[in-house]
Design a protein around this motif. Sequence first.
Motif, short mmCIF file in Angstrom:
data_model
loop_
_atom_site.label_atom_id
_atom_site.label_comp_id
_atom_site.label_asym_id
_atom_site.label_seq_id
_atom_site.Cartn_x
_atom_site.Cartn_y
_atom_site.Cartn_z
N SER A 20 0.83 -1.20 0.00
CA SER A 20 0.00 0.00 0.00
C SER A 20 0.87 1.25 0.00
O SER A 20 0.60 2.20 -0.73
CB SER A 20 -0.92 0.01 1.22
N GLY A 21 1.91 1.24 0.81
CA GLY A 21 2.80 2.38 0.87
C GLY A 21 3.61 2.57 -0.39
O GLY A 21 3.90 3.69 -0.80
N ILE A 22 3.97 1.46 -1.04
CA ILE A 22 4.81 1.55 -2.24
C ILE A 22 3.98 1.91 -3.46
O ILE A 22 4.31 2.83 -4.21
CB ILE A 22 5.57 0.23 -2.50
N VAL A 23 2.89 1.19 -3.71
CA VAL A 23 2.15 1.39 -4.96
C VAL A 23 0.66 1.67 -4.76
O VAL A 23 -0.11 1.64 -5.71
CB VAL A 23 2.32 0.18 -5.93
N PRO A 99 12.30 4.60 -8.16
CA PRO A 99 11.84 5.31 -9.36
C PRO A 99 10.40 4.92 -9.73
O PRO A 99 10.00 3.76 -9.57
CB PRO A 99 12.82 4.87 -10.45
N GLU A 100 9.64 5.88 -10.24
CA GLU A 100 8.23 5.66 -10.58
C GLU A 100 8.05 4.51 -11.57
O GLU A 100 7.12 3.72 -11.45
CB GLU A 100 7.63 6.93 -11.15
N THR A 101 8.94 4.40 -12.53
CA THR A 101 8.84 3.32 -13.52
C THR A 101 8.90 1.96 -12.86
O THR A 101 8.13 1.06 -13.21
CB THR A 101 9.98 3.45 -14.56
N ARG A 105 5.96 -1.04 -12.64
CA ARG A 105 6.21 -2.41 -13.08
C ARG A 105 5.89 -3.42 -11.97
O ARG A 105 5.32 -4.48 -12.23
CB ARG A 105 7.65 -2.56 -13.55
N ILE A 106 6.26 -3.09 -10.74
CA ILE A 106 5.93 -3.96 -9.60
C ILE A 106 4.42 -4.12 -9.49
O ILE A 106 3.90 -5.23 -9.35
CB ILE A 106 6.52 -3.40 -8.29
N PHE A 107 3.71 -3.02 -9.55
CA PHE A 107 2.25 -3.03 -9.47
C PHE A 107 1.65 -3.88 -10.59
O PHE A 107 0.80 -4.75 -10.35
CB PHE A 107 1.73 -1.59 -9.56
#
Length: 124
Positions: A20-23, A99-101, A105-107
């Motif tokens: 939740s915190g990351i993406v 980085p946002e990219t 990609r993780i999401f």
Amino acid sequence: MAYPLILGLLLLGLVAGVFSGIVGIGGGIILVPALVYIFGLSQHQAQGTSLGMLMLPVGILAVMQYYKQGFVDYKLVAFIAIGFVAGGYLGGKLAVSIPETLIKRIFALFMIAVAVKMLFFDKN
């Protein structure tokens, strides 16, 4: 409630909080599938429990409907919420340094993995 179950619920909350915190995901994408596939809850129980964890103020009316049908276990809600708060803090701290990219990609990969599991490997 058994200690391994409590530890598992705390860990689930922590993982969901970190994601939740990351993406910006957690309830529907992490908690519900984990409660169904790892903890053996029905889909309704998992959704009710997830909503219960996020209950105030956003989901109170939805939680009330699930609760009336017996689909909210507040013991599970409490332990997942504790882990979720800690995980959200850790995930937020981590996310600002990624980085946002990479976050996108993780999401995307996580959502694809859940979709493939539900589409092709769900036994129901």
